[in-house]
Structures are given as C-alpha cells and as structure tokens.
Design an enzyme around this catalytic site. Structure first.
Site: not given
Length: 323
Positions: A65, A150, A168
């Site tokens: 990520e 996020y 997103d």
C-alpha cells in the site's frame, strides 16, 4: 450526471434505497443484494493477479500500500518482492539502517522518500511498542507512523477483513457513473458504505477498485470487461460517461522530487560530500555560482528540504545520509 427517474421492477438504474439513511441526491438500487452479488461473483471468477492479493500478511500488505501511492503497479511488483526478500518482516525492517531503506526506495524510483522513513518507523513501532502484533482495525492502524485513513483501512480490509468501505478515485468514478452519486466526498463515503455487504471488506474493496481499474476507467470498456453492473448503471443506459475530475501527479522526470532522489542516491553511492562535489552528480549542468536551478543555492535548498525530512545531515559543509 444524475439519475432523474426511479427504476421499475426490471432493474433499470435510478431506484432509491428508501430503507437506507443516505444524503440528499444519493440513491442506490432497491435490489442491493443482487448488485453486491453480481460484483463479488465477477471479481471472484476472474481478476488481475497481484502478489499482495495472494496474502493476508499485514506487513506485506502495508508495504504494498505504501509503495502503491502514486506509483505504477508494474514498478511496485518488482520492488515489493525485492523489499520483502531483503526485509521479510517488521523486525528485520526495524533492525535495518534507515539510510539503506531510503536508498532502496530511491533506487527503485518509488516516489517520495519520506514514505521509506515512515515505513521504517512503523516497523519499529510494531516491533518495540506493540510486541510484534499489528493492530487489526483502521483506528489502531493509524497509530503507525505515516499511515493515514486510506492506508489504514486498506490494511484492515485486505489483511483482517475488518475494514470500512474504501473510497478512492476508482470507487468515486464507478459510484458517480453507475448510481449518479454527486461529486461530494460525504456523498461518496455514504454510498460506498451502503454498497458494501457486511463482513466482506476484503473482497468487496478489491472488487470495486478492480471494477474501476479494468471496466470503468476514464474510457470505459463496459462490454469488453463484462461489467457486472451494466443493468443498473446510469452511464451505460444513457451513454453519458462523464466523471469527476481526477488530479494528476506532476511528471517525475525533471521534477524537484527527482533531484532530491538523486541527492540521496549520490550520497548512498559515494558517501559524504561537500555541496560542490555533490552538485554535478545531481545535475550535469551544475553551476555553483550561477542563479536559479542548477546553482549552489538551488542545491542547498534541496539539501535543506532533506535535512528537514531527517533524511540527510550537513555538518561543516559536508552532506551525509542520516542513519
């Protein structure tokens, strides 16, 4: 784009989810179970294969990520495997020299080098402050250095199936086109939460981002990709495929980010250096007494930025990587 008419019983777009508490202007199909089942079945039958989708290891997922933030996935795949081979778990990364981690980041063109520093610090937190145990929910994961909402939600979803609905760029595009969700962050968040079936954050968040990535791109390929939401999608029925504007990342080539990375790379390869020795390794047309880009003052500004980010140190005119 907005849906102006309610759907009838055959599943046309625009039906409102009247039993759900949604903001004004947000409506979802009444047959939400069918919408959910269609997307999950489509994803589970066939999707792009990324190695971080084949694991539930939270450390491996966190690395993916962080690397994927504004970096092409093709470049991330190679870097991710090499990173995990070198530092296979949080303890190994925490024990590493931070300068080596930053140098790796730079060598693999992974963007902002602060991310390497934050990832290294997060590994130390997990190892030393959390007894090697990852938090499992988004709130707990945000305690890690450099992990925002996020990323925390992505790790909670993909590692522990304990996440909230991801919102997103891909999810916004899909929600806007398919269900006429207004271009408003609160509206997108409410719609995404209402769409996600309970207890399915791992597959759901992967699936809806996959939908935006392969079927509902800026130029959609609805039929070619077999989009599972065609029967409900307002854009598919009207032919209006407008979507919210998406900010673009400034080009890396020639950017200040690239020159900062060259400073770090030169220090990693050649060791501590004075500014005027460092300059030609950062920019071939380095002119110490010049003005503007390529001058000594310009280079000093780059180095000062890196000092502020705690990536380099300068003492008696000599610049070196911080360890």
């Amino acid at each position: 784009m907005s849906s102006e008419e309610d759907a009838d019983a055959d599943g046309d777009p625009g039906a409102s989810a009247s039993d759900r508490d949604l903001p004004d202007g947000v409506s979802l199909p009444e047959d939400l179970d069918a919408v959910q089942d269609a997307l999950l079945s489509w994803y589970r039958e066939d999707h792009r294969s990324f190695p971080w989708r084949e694991t539930t290891d939270p450390y491996a997922i966190l690395v993916s990520e962080v690397m994927s933030q504004q970096t092409q996935l093709s470049r991330v795949e190679t870097a991710w495997a090499a990173f995990l081979d070198r530092w296979p778990d949080p303890a190994a990364l925490a024990d590493a020299d931070r300068a080596d981690v930053v140098a790796f980041w730079t060598d693999h063109s992974l963007g902002y080098n602060n991310r390497a520093k934050y990832l290294h610090e997060a590994a130390r937190q997990i190892t030393e402050e959390m007894d090697g145990e990852f938090p499992t929910d988004p709130d707990g994961l945000q305690a890690l250095q450099g992990v925002g909402p996020y990323t925390a939600n992505a790790v909670a979803s993909f590692a522990f199936n304990e996440g909230d609905a991801v919102v997103d760029t891909n999810v916004k595009r899909v929600a806007y086109r398919a269900f006429g969700v207004p271009d408003d962050d609160a509206a997108f968040e409410a719609a995404a939460a209402a769409l996600m079936p309970e207890g399915e954050s791992r597959d759901w968040n992967n699936a809806i981002m996959e939908l935006g990535g392969v079927a509902c791109e800026k130029t959609p390929s609805c039929d070619e990709a077999g989009c599972p939401w065609r029967q409900w999608c307002g854009a598919y029925h009207t032919g209006d495929f407008t979507a919210p504007d998406v900010p673009t990342q400034p080009p890396y080539e020639g950017s200040r980010r690239q020159k900062r990375a060259r400073v770090l790379s030169a220090l990693s390869e050649h060791g501590p250096q004075e500014l005027d020795d460092l300059g030609p390794r950062v920019r071939v047309d380095y002119a110490p007494d010049g003005e503007g880009d390529g001058s000594r003052e310009w280079l000093r500004g780059l180095v000062t930025d890196l000092v502020d980010d705690e990536l380099v140190a300068i003492e008696d005119g000599v610049v070196e990587l911080r360890t």
